[in-house]
Motif scaffolding. Sequence first.
Motif, PDB file in Angstrom:
ATOM      1  N   VAL A  30       0.845  -1.198   0.000  1.00 22.06           N
ATOM      2  CA  VAL A  30       0.000   0.000   0.000  1.00 22.06           C
ATOM      3  C   VAL A  30       0.880   1.247   0.000  1.00 22.06           C
ATOM      4  CG1 VAL A  30      -1.640   1.351   1.371  1.00 22.06           C
ATOM      5  CG2 VAL A  30      -2.020  -1.089   1.029  1.00 22.06           C
ATOM      6  N   GLU A  31       1.926   1.252   0.797  1.00 23.80           N
ATOM      7  CA  GLU A  31       2.845   2.394   0.834  1.00 23.80           C
ATOM      8  C   GLU A  31       3.548   2.578  -0.507  1.00 23.80           C
ATOM      9  OE1 GLU A  31       3.092   4.785   3.079  1.00 23.80           O
ATOM     10  OE2 GLU A  31       1.455   3.756   4.084  1.00 23.80           O
ATOM     11  N   LEU A  32       3.889   1.474  -1.170  1.00 23.38           N
ATOM     12  CA  LEU A  32       4.505   1.551  -2.486  1.00 23.38           C
ATOM     13  C   LEU A  32       3.572   2.234  -3.486  1.00 23.38           C
ATOM     14  CD1 LEU A  32       6.859   0.696  -4.390  1.00 23.38           C
ATOM     15  CD2 LEU A  32       5.611  -1.443  -4.739  1.00 23.38           C
ATOM     16  N   VAL A  33       2.313   1.848  -3.475  1.00 23.04           N
ATOM     17  CA  VAL A  33       1.326   2.458  -4.376  1.00 23.04           C
ATOM     18  C   VAL A  33       1.122   3.929  -4.029  1.00 23.04           C
ATOM     19  CG1 VAL A  33      -1.105   2.421  -5.066  1.00 23.04           C
ATOM     20  CG2 VAL A  33       0.166   0.285  -4.857  1.00 23.04           C
ATOM     21  N   ARG A  34       1.040   4.232  -2.740  1.00 20.36           N
ATOM     22  CA  ARG A  34       0.843   5.625  -2.324  1.00 20.36           C
ATOM     23  C   ARG A  34       2.021   6.507  -2.705  1.00 20.36           C
ATOM     24  NH1 ARG A  34      -1.039   6.059   3.717  1.00 20.36           N
ATOM     25  NH2 ARG A  34      -0.591   8.197   3.153  1.00 20.36           N
ATOM     26  N   ASP A  42      -4.990   3.190 -13.452  1.00 22.42           N
ATOM     27  CA  ASP A  42      -6.018   4.064 -12.897  1.00 22.42           C
ATOM     28  C   ASP A  42      -7.371   3.378 -13.043  1.00 22.42           C
ATOM     29  OD1 ASP A  42      -7.771   6.028 -12.118  1.00 22.42           O
ATOM     30  OD2 ASP A  42      -6.915   7.586 -13.391  1.00 22.42           O
ATOM     31  N   VAL A  43      -7.927   2.907 -11.944  1.00 24.72           N
ATOM     32  CA  VAL A  43      -9.192   2.163 -12.004  1.00 24.72           C
ATOM     33  C   VAL A  43     -10.368   3.044 -12.386  1.00 24.72           C
ATOM     34  CG1 VAL A  43      -8.436   0.414 -10.385  1.00 24.72           C
ATOM     35  CG2 VAL A  43      -9.618   2.424  -9.525  1.00 24.72           C
ATOM     36  N   ARG A  44     -10.187   4.369 -12.353  1.00 27.41           N
ATOM     37  CA  ARG A  44     -11.265   5.266 -12.771  1.00 27.41           C
ATOM     38  C   ARG A  44     -11.388   5.326 -14.283  1.00 27.41           C
ATOM     39  NH1 ARG A  44      -8.808  10.145  -9.561  1.00 27.41           N
ATOM     40  NH2 ARG A  44      -7.098   9.184 -10.651  1.00 27.41           N
ATOM     41  N   ASP A  45     -10.375   4.882 -14.993  1.00 28.51           N
ATOM     42  CA  ASP A  45     -10.374   4.886 -16.450  1.00 28.51           C
ATOM     43  C   ASP A  45     -11.251   3.735 -16.945  1.00 28.51           C
ATOM     44  OD1 ASP A  45      -9.851   4.925 -19.154  1.00 28.51           O
ATOM     45  OD2 ASP A  45      -7.754   4.315 -18.970  1.00 28.51           O
ATOM     46  N   PRO A  46     -12.275   4.026 -17.772  1.00 24.51           N
ATOM     47  CA  PRO A  46     -13.170   2.958 -18.239  1.00 24.51           C
ATOM     48  C   PRO A  46     -12.441   1.823 -18.970  1.00 24.51           C
ATOM     49  CG  PRO A  46     -14.057   5.105 -18.818  1.00 24.51           C
ATOM     50  CD  PRO A  46     -12.678   5.343 -18.269  1.00 24.51           C
ATOM     51  N   GLY A  47     -11.297   2.092 -19.588  1.00 23.14           N
ATOM     52  CA  GLY A  47     -10.562   1.055 -20.298  1.00 23.14           C
ATOM     53  C   GLY A  47      -9.641   0.244 -19.409  1.00 23.14           C
ATOM     54  N   SER A  48      -9.604   0.570 -18.136  1.00 25.56           N
ATOM     55  CA  SER A  48      -8.646  -0.100 -17.244  1.00 25.56           C
ATOM     56  C   SER A  48      -8.962  -1.575 -17.035  1.00 25.56           C
ATOM     57  CB  SER A  48      -8.575   0.611 -15.896  1.00 25.56           C
ATOM     58  OG  SER A  48      -9.796   0.488 -15.194  1.00 25.56           O
ATOM     59  N   VAL A  49     -10.198  -1.993 -17.252  1.00 20.73           N
ATOM     60  CA  VAL A  49     -10.564  -3.397 -17.052  1.00 20.73           C
ATOM     61  C   VAL A  49      -9.709  -4.294 -17.939  1.00 20.73           C
ATOM     62  CG1 VAL A  49     -12.401  -5.112 -17.328  1.00 20.73           C
ATOM     63  CG2 VAL A  49     -12.911  -2.885 -16.324  1.00 20.73           C
ATOM     64  N   GLU A  50      -9.553  -3.905 -19.193  1.00 20.60           N
ATOM     65  CA  GLU A  50      -8.739  -4.705 -20.107  1.00 20.60           C
ATOM     66  C   GLU A  50      -7.277  -4.695 -19.684  1.00 20.60           C
ATOM     67  OE1 GLU A  50      -9.857  -6.810 -22.325  1.00 20.60           O
ATOM     68  OE2 GLU A  50     -11.851  -6.186 -21.697  1.00 20.60           O
ATOM     69  N   GLU A  51      -6.798  -3.557 -19.201  1.00 22.97           N
ATOM     70  CA  GLU A  51      -5.416  -3.484 -18.735  1.00 22.97           C
ATOM     71  C   GLU A  51      -5.209  -4.411 -17.540  1.00 22.97           C
ATOM     72  OE1 GLU A  51      -3.568   0.479 -18.502  1.00 22.97           O
ATOM     73  OE2 GLU A  51      -5.459   1.201 -19.359  1.00 22.97           O
ATOM     74  N   PHE A  52      -6.169  -4.440 -16.626  1.00 22.91           N
ATOM     75  CA  PHE A  52      -6.075  -5.334 -15.469  1.00 22.91           C
ATOM     76  C   PHE A  52      -6.036  -6.788 -15.924  1.00 22.91           C
ATOM     77  CE2 PHE A  52      -7.524  -1.796 -12.768  1.00 22.91           C
ATOM     78  CZ  PHE A  52      -6.628  -1.948 -11.724  1.00 22.91           C
ATOM     79  N   ARG A  53      -6.864  -7.132 -16.894  1.00 21.52           N
ATOM     80  CA  ARG A  53      -6.868  -8.510 -17.396  1.00 21.52           C
ATOM     81  C   ARG A  53      -5.518  -8.879 -17.992  1.00 21.52           C
ATOM     82  NH1 ARG A  53     -12.800  -8.258 -19.739  1.00 21.52           N
ATOM     83  NH2 ARG A  53     -13.882  -8.959 -17.879  1.00 21.52           N
ATOM     84  N   GLU A  54      -4.894  -7.932 -18.710  1.00 23.84           N
ATOM     85  CA  GLU A  54      -3.587  -8.204 -19.297  1.00 23.84           C
ATOM     86  C   GLU A  54      -2.541  -8.438 -18.214  1.00 23.84           C
ATOM     87  OE1 GLU A  54      -2.483  -5.096 -21.994  1.00 23.84           O
ATOM     88  OE2 GLU A  54      -4.311  -5.322 -23.190  1.00 23.84           O
ATOM     89  N   VAL A  55      -2.610  -7.651 -17.153  1.00 19.90           N
ATOM     90  CA  VAL A  55      -1.618  -7.744 -16.087  1.00 19.90           C
ATOM     91  C   VAL A  55      -1.882  -8.929 -15.168  1.00 19.90           C
ATOM     92  CG1 VAL A  55      -0.679  -6.569 -14.071  1.00 19.90           C
ATOM     93  CG2 VAL A  55      -1.138  -5.272 -16.146  1.00 19.90           C
ATOM     94  N   PHE A  56      -3.140  -9.121 -14.770  1.00 18.47           N
ATOM     95  CA  PHE A  56      -3.470 -10.093 -13.735  1.00 18.47           C
ATOM     96  C   PHE A  56      -4.161 -11.354 -14.241  1.00 18.47           C
ATOM     97  CE2 PHE A  56      -3.322  -5.949 -11.561  1.00 18.47           C
ATOM     98  CZ  PHE A  56      -2.315  -6.228 -10.657  1.00 18.47           C
ATOM     99  N   GLY A  57      -4.501 -11.402 -15.496  1.00 19.83           N
ATOM    100  CA  GLY A  57      -5.145 -12.583 -16.043  1.00 19.83           C
ATOM    101  C   GLY A  57      -6.652 -12.442 -16.134  1.00 19.83           C
ATOM    102  N   ALA A  58      -7.278 -13.359 -16.805  1.00 14.12           N
ATOM    103  CA  ALA A  58      -8.718 -13.302 -17.095  1.00 14.12           C
ATOM    104  C   ALA A  58      -9.591 -13.426 -15.848  1.00 14.12           C
ATOM    105  CB  ALA A  58      -9.097 -14.375 -18.092  1.00 14.12           C
ATOM    106  N   ARG A  59      -9.057 -13.968 -14.755  1.00 16.90           N
ATOM    107  CA  ARG A  59      -9.873 -14.143 -13.540  1.00 16.90           C
ATOM    108  C   ARG A  59     -10.032 -12.858 -12.767  1.00 16.90           C
ATOM    109  NH1 ARG A  59      -8.299 -19.487 -10.459  1.00 16.90           N
ATOM    110  NH2 ARG A  59      -7.353 -17.891  -9.190  1.00 16.90           N
ATOM    111  N   CYS A  60      -9.330 -11.822 -13.148  1.00 14.11           N
ATOM    112  CA  CYS A  60      -9.420 -10.542 -12.440  1.00 14.11           C
ATOM    113  C   CYS A  60     -10.734  -9.861 -12.786  1.00 14.11           C
ATOM    114  CB  CYS A  60      -8.254  -9.645 -12.833  1.00 14.11           C
ATOM    115  SG  CYS A  60      -8.321  -8.039 -12.026  1.00 14.11           S
TER     116      CYS A  60
END
Length: 60
Positions: A30-34, A42-60
């Motif tokens: 958490v401190e690293l992110v802060r 940026d989770v506020r970005d509507p396109g971030s869902v696809e970015e999360f899937r690329e980084v963390f996989g389809a189960r995210c």
Amino acid sequence: MRCGAAVEELASDVMGELPTDAQREIVERVELVRSAPDAWLDVRDPGSVEEFREVFGARC
């Protein structure tokens, strides 16, 4: 109760149930992110869902 307050309370409850080492690791992350918020998706970005899937996989 506001949603943010409910989430904060839940997070506190979960943290309290974790082993000390796990709590320490979570706080460090958490401190690293802060300290560098622009380095993370940026989770506020509507396109971030696809970015999360690329980084963390389809189960995210």
